[in-house]
Enzyme design. Structure first.
Site, short mmCIF file in Angstrom:
data_model
loop_
_atom_site.label_atom_id
_atom_site.label_comp_id
_atom_site.label_asym_id
_atom_site.label_seq_id
_atom_site.Cartn_x
_atom_site.Cartn_y
_atom_site.Cartn_z
CG MET A 51 -17.52 -11.47 10.34
SD MET A 51 -16.31 -12.79 10.64
CE MET A 51 -15.98 -13.36 8.96
CB THR B 40 -12.95 -10.39 8.94
OG1 THR B 40 -12.66 -9.78 10.21
CG2 THR B 40 -12.65 -11.87 9.05
CB THR C 15 -11.24 -7.95 13.87
OG1 THR C 15 -10.94 -6.56 13.72
CG2 THR C 15 -11.47 -8.27 15.33
CB CYS D 61 -10.30 -2.30 9.09
SG CYS D 61 -12.05 -2.52 9.40
CB THR D 62 -12.71 -4.81 4.51
OG1 THR D 62 -12.02 -6.05 4.62
CG2 THR D 62 -13.30 -4.70 3.12
CD GLU D 63 -15.68 -3.02 7.38
OE1 GLU D 63 -16.50 -3.96 7.38
OE2 GLU D 63 -14.51 -3.16 7.81
#
Length: 229
Positions: free
Chosen positions: A10, A83, A85, A196-198
């Site tokens: 995710m 994740t 979210t 958010c990891t990204e």
């Protein structure tokens, strides 16, 4: 060394970041050929995202709980959700298993408190910023939490979902996010959570002056502390 359980997928970019950081962390702490003991179950990002869009959070919870039970059966000593979210269903997932869940919001909040930050801003997906499941958990540690103005949510979401989850790192998006973070600092934030990891693929501490609290990095460090205690 304890075995770290991971629910990933995710996105898979996020999962790769967790896996890499965990192993680099063990190697750094123990040296030699040491690597992390992990068990990962990776879900279909498209499936859980569609359920989330349709507000079928019980459906999301069942998919993640099933994955968590598999990870537990495989020998994990504790669980991490890779994740932000989908921490929306963290309590339901934790209730489905017999091992502890290392909750991301608790980890990040504790680091903010340790660094004497009282007012912090969260930058993440539109869902994480517009709902209270994550910010309320952070606030329960005595912190004041703010988020970017709603008019900026679509831009942030586009950077995450149209670019970063596909591994696309664009300078123009970095400039937009830096401008946004600088604005949050001007508005009184003493620190900014990269929720958010990204986002950690795009923004680093060297890009901004305000202290950053990168969720994945902090989550990994807490997991290593626990696994190697």
């Amino acid at each position: 060394m304890q075995t770290i359980g991971l629910i990933g997928g995710m996105s898979w970019e996020s999962s790769a970041a967790y896996y890499k950081q965990l192993n680099l962390g063990v190697e750094k702490r123990l040296g030699g050929y040491s690597s992390a003991r992990t068990v990962m179950s990776s879900v279909n990002f498209a499936e859980v995202t569609e359920l989330g869009k349709n507000e079928d959070w019980d459906g999301v919870a069942e998919i993640l709980a099933q994955a968590a039970r598999g990870v537990e059966r495989a020998g994990a000593d504790f669980l991490m959700l890779c994740t932000t979210t989908f921490h929306r269903v963290a309590e339901q997932v934790e209730a489905a298993i017999g091992i502890p869940l290392l909750h991301l919001a608790d980890v990040v909040a504790q680091d903010c408190v340790a660094n004497r930050v009282e007012k912090v801003a969260l930058v993440g997906t539109s869902f994480a910023m517009s709902r209270t499941f994550f910010t309320d958990r952070i606030a329960s540690h005595g912190l004041e939490v703010m988020v970017p103005d709603e008019s900026r949510h679509d831009m942030i979401n586009s950077v995450i979902y149209d670019e970063l989850v596909h591994g696309r790192i664009l300078d123009i998006s970095r400039r937009k996010l830096v401008e946004l973070i600088d604005g949050l600092w001007d508005d009184g934030a003493q620190g900014v959570i990269l929720g958010c990891t990204e986002l950690e693929l795009l923004i680093e501490q060297a890009d901004v002056e305000v202290p950053l609290f990168p969720c994945t990095t902090l989550h990994v460090q807490a997991a290593l502390d626990r696994a190697l205690a």
